[in-house]
Enzyme design. Structure first.
Site, PDB file in Angstrom:
ATOM      1  N   HIS A  87      -0.447   4.942   7.069  1.00 43.26           N
ATOM      2  CA  HIS A  87      -0.181   5.326   5.683  1.00 43.26           C
ATOM      3  C   HIS A  87       0.117   6.820   5.573  1.00 43.26           C
ATOM      4  O   HIS A  87      -0.646   7.647   6.090  1.00 43.26           O
ATOM      5  CB  HIS A  87      -1.382   4.972   4.801  1.00 43.26           C
TER       6      HIS A  87
ATOM      7  N   SER B 138       0.809  -1.222   0.000  1.00 42.04           N
ATOM      8  CA  SER B 138       0.000   0.000   0.000  1.00 42.04           C
ATOM      9  C   SER B 138       0.842   1.272   0.000  1.00 42.04           C
ATOM     10  O   SER B 138       0.395   2.318  -0.471  1.00 42.04           O
ATOM     11  CB  SER B 138      -0.933   0.016   1.212  1.00 42.04           C
TER      12      SER B 138
ATOM     13  N   ASP C 107      -5.196   6.619  10.059  1.00 34.90           N
ATOM     14  CA  ASP C 107      -4.876   5.278  10.553  1.00 34.90           C
ATOM     15  C   ASP C 107      -3.492   5.211  11.188  1.00 34.90           C
ATOM     16  O   ASP C 107      -3.104   4.178  11.738  1.00 34.90           O
ATOM     17  CB  ASP C 107      -4.988   4.242   9.424  1.00 34.90           C
TER      18      ASP C 107
END
Length: 244
Positions: free
Chosen positions: A223, A71, A220
Site C-alpha cells: 500500500h 484499499s 507491507d
C-alpha cells in the site's frame, strides 16, 4: 290594515330586512375588492420560482466522479482518507474551479466478486464519471482470472446500462509473478483488453513509478504512502484531465 299591536312587529321585520341588505352589499363590495387585488398577489408570487431556480443552479451543474475500488482507493494505512489519490484529485479539481465532486467508494480487501455484488448500491450516486479500480486482490489471491474478467465486465455493463452517458475509466493493474509468469501476464492483459472491448479510458498501470519502490510504500510493501498516493493521483490525472 295593520292593527296597533302588530305595528312594532312590522317595524322590527323591516329593520331586519334593511340590515340584511346592507350585509349583502358589504360582502359584495369585499369580494369585488379581493378580485381586484388578486393580480397583484399573482405577480408578486411569480418572482419566487425565479429566485429558487437561480439559487439551485450551482447544485444542478455539479457533476460527480465516483471512485469504485479497493484499499488503494480507500487509502488504507493513511491518517486521512483525503490523502488517498481520489482526495488528491478532488483538491486538484477544486484548484482549477471545475464543477466536479469526488465520491470515494473504496473498501479495503474488495475483490471483483464483492464489487459485482455492491455495484447497484454504488450506482445510486449517479456518477457522471466512473473510475473502476478493482482486481488487485483477485490477483494476489490467485482467483480464476476468467472470473475476474467476467466480474469487471459485469460492473462495466451495469454502469453503461443505468447511465449510458457516464464516462468510464478503468485502472490497469499488475501483480508480482508469485503465481507464475503466465498468470501475471494474463492478469495484466485483462485491463487493456476490457478497455478496448468496451471503448473506455484506461490508466495503463495505476501503480506506475510506485509499485515495488520501498520508499513510496508502507511497511507491507503493497500500500502506497502519502507520497506514493500523489504519484497515483498524477497517473490518474493524465487520463482523467482530457475527460473533464
Amino acid at each position: 290594515m295593520l292593527k296597533n299591536n302588530q305595528l312594532p312587529l312590522y317595524i322590527n321585520k323591516r329593520k331586519q330586512t334593511i340590515f340584511l341588505k346592507l350585509c349583502y352589499f358589504s360582502m359584495l363590495m369585499f369580494l369585488l375588492s379581493c378580485k381586484t387585488e388578486a393580480p397583484k398577489q399573482e405577480n408578486s408570487s411569480s418572482n419566487i420560482p425565479t429566485k429558487t431556480e437561480t439559487k439551485n443552479t450551482p447544485q444542478t451543474t455539479t457533476k460527480r466522479i465516483v471512485f469504485f475500488g479497493d484499499s488503494l482507493t480507500a487509502g488504507y494505512g493513511l491518517d486521512d482518507v483525503e490523502d488517498a489519490f481520489p482526495g488528491i484529485i478532488q483538491s486538484k479539481i477544486d484548484s482549477l474551479d471545475l464543477p466536479y465532486t469526488v465520491v470515494n467508494s473504496g473498501i479495503s480487501g474488495e475483490t471483483t466478486a464483492v464489487g459485482k455484488n455492491r455495484i447497484d448500491w454504488v450506482l445510486n450516486q449517479e456518477p457522471d464519471i466512473f473510475i473502476l479500480e478493482l482486481g488487485a486482490n483477485d490477483g494476489l489471491r490467485g482467483v480464476n482470472l476468467k472470473d475476474t474478467k467476467s466480474n469487471l465486465q459485469f460492473i462495466i455493463d451495469a454502469v453503461k446500462e443505468k447511465y449510458p452517458a457516464t464516462k468510464i475509466v478503468l485502472a490497469g493493474m499488475q501483480i508480482p509473478p508469485n503465481m507464475g509468469q503466465d498468470y501475471a501476464t494474463e492478469f495484466k492483459n485483462i485491463f487493456p483488453e476490457l478497455a478496448a472491448k468496451n471503448d473506455i479510458a484506461l490508466i495503463p498501470f495505476l501503480l506506475e513509478n510506485v509499485g515495488g519502490i520501498s520508499s513510496l510504500n508502507q511497511s507491507d510493501e503493497i500500500h502506497p504512502t502519502k507520497k506514493g498516493h500523489k504519484i497515483l493521483a498524477q497517473n490518474t490525472w493524465e487520463v482523467l484531465k482530457p475527460i473533464l
